[in-house]
Design an enzyme around this catalytic site. Structure first.
Site, PDB file in Angstrom:
ATOM      1  CG  HIS A  32      -0.393   0.286   2.511  1.00 33.53           C
ATOM      2  ND1 HIS A  32      -0.069  -0.703   3.421  1.00 33.53           N
ATOM      3  CD2 HIS A  32      -0.081   1.457   3.119  1.00 33.53           C
ATOM      4  CE1 HIS A  32       0.402  -0.151   4.520  1.00 33.53           C
ATOM      5  NE2 HIS A  32       0.418   1.156   4.368  1.00 33.53           N
ATOM      6  CG  ASP A  44      -0.085  -4.062   2.646  1.00 35.75           C
ATOM      7  OD1 ASP A  44       0.501  -3.505   1.694  1.00 35.75           O
ATOM      8  OD2 ASP A  44      -0.476  -3.451   3.662  1.00 35.75           O
ATOM      9  CB  SER A  61       2.542   2.430   6.287  1.00 37.44           C
ATOM     10  OG  SER A  61       1.212   2.566   6.683  1.00 37.44           O
TER      11      SER A  61
END
Length: 271
Positions: free
Chosen positions: A86, A132, A223
């Site tokens: 992502h 992911d 992230s």
């Protein structure tokens, strides 16, 4: 099923000796947030843990993506950085900063490398948040030293209840105006996938979750960063709750052990 998925784009200003030096950029976090299906009774918490000892996580990478987004990553070889899909989905280029502690300062230890060679997992699903995982290829091998080192991949899976340590420059509070200047860390336990899936409904075998009920966890800006234990990275920071970072819902990571074959196929890197 997901009730609603939102991408929280938190603007944060950065000015340092890395890609943000002298540029009025406003960095955004692309961390996906999922609506919890059940209520968790938890008190507000400081999500950022404590400041890490400078350069104690020398595999940690700071990623400045398209002059717009900020993520973390892990150096798994002198040429490859492991991060979240992502973070890199649709990106044009990324500035990889290694050897950093304070990303607002021009530290002599910092090395900045631009790459346009990266890819997400072929089956990355931005709606279900499956697979992911992404890889960034550096244009040439980076020189390793005491401040820039590679991290090992795990040869076995991580057990439920094990204390692990996510690291990153993510927001230390929901109310924080931006990401942290300095690298931070927090110790948290691994929880069962069944308990995590009861909250989100999208937790499969390729995901590992941490129990944030004790008042600790990750937040926007973390992230793509590592889930650390004994010199290895067991996870990649993936998604959290749309209710906020301080409410005690689990944080989800891509389970690195599940993707060892894929990583080896793409990079040749093995545990």
């Amino acid at each position: 099923m997901i009730g609603k998925l939102s991408l929280l784009l938190v603007c944060v200003a950065v000015a340092s000796g890395n890609p943000a030096a002298g540029k009025p950029w406003h960095w955004k976090s692309p961390k996906p947030l999922v609506d919890p299906r059940i209520h968790v009774n938890a008190t507000p918490r400081i999500v950022g843990g404590v400041e890490a000892t400078p350069h104690s996580w020398p595999h940690q990478a700071a990623l400045f993506i398209d002059d717009m987004y900020f993520c973390g990553g892990s150096l798994i070889s002198s040429e490859w950085v492991l991060t979240a899909a992502h973070c890199m989905d649709g990106a044009g280029f990324v500035e990889v900063v290694l050897g950093a502690h304070n990303i607002r300062q021009n530290e002599a230890s910092q090395v900045s490398i631009t790459s346009t060679d990266f890819f997400t997992h072929e089956n990355w699903n931005s709606w279900l948040l499956t697979n992911d995982i992404a890889l960034i290829k550096l244009p040439s091998p980076v020189s390793l030293n005491s401040n820039i080192k590679t991290v090992k991949l795990p040869s076995s899976d991580v057990a439920v209840g094990t204390t692990v340590t996510p690291t990153g420059w993510g927001r230390p509070l929901d109310s924080a105006g931006g990401i942290s200047d300095v690298l931070r860390q927090v110790d948290v336990p691994i929880m069962t996938n069944d308990d995590c899936d009861a909250v989100y409904g999208i937790v499969g075998n390729g995901v590992v979750c941490i129990d944030s009920e004790g008042g600790k966890g990750t937040c926007n800006g973390d992230s793509g960063g590592p889930l650390n234990l004994n010199g290895m990275t067991y996870g990649i920071t993936s998604f959290g709750s749309s209710a906020g970072c301080e409410v005690g819902y689990p944080d989800a990571f891509t389970r690195v052990y599940y993707y060892l074959d894929w990583i080896e196929q793409k990079t040749g890197v093995t545990p």
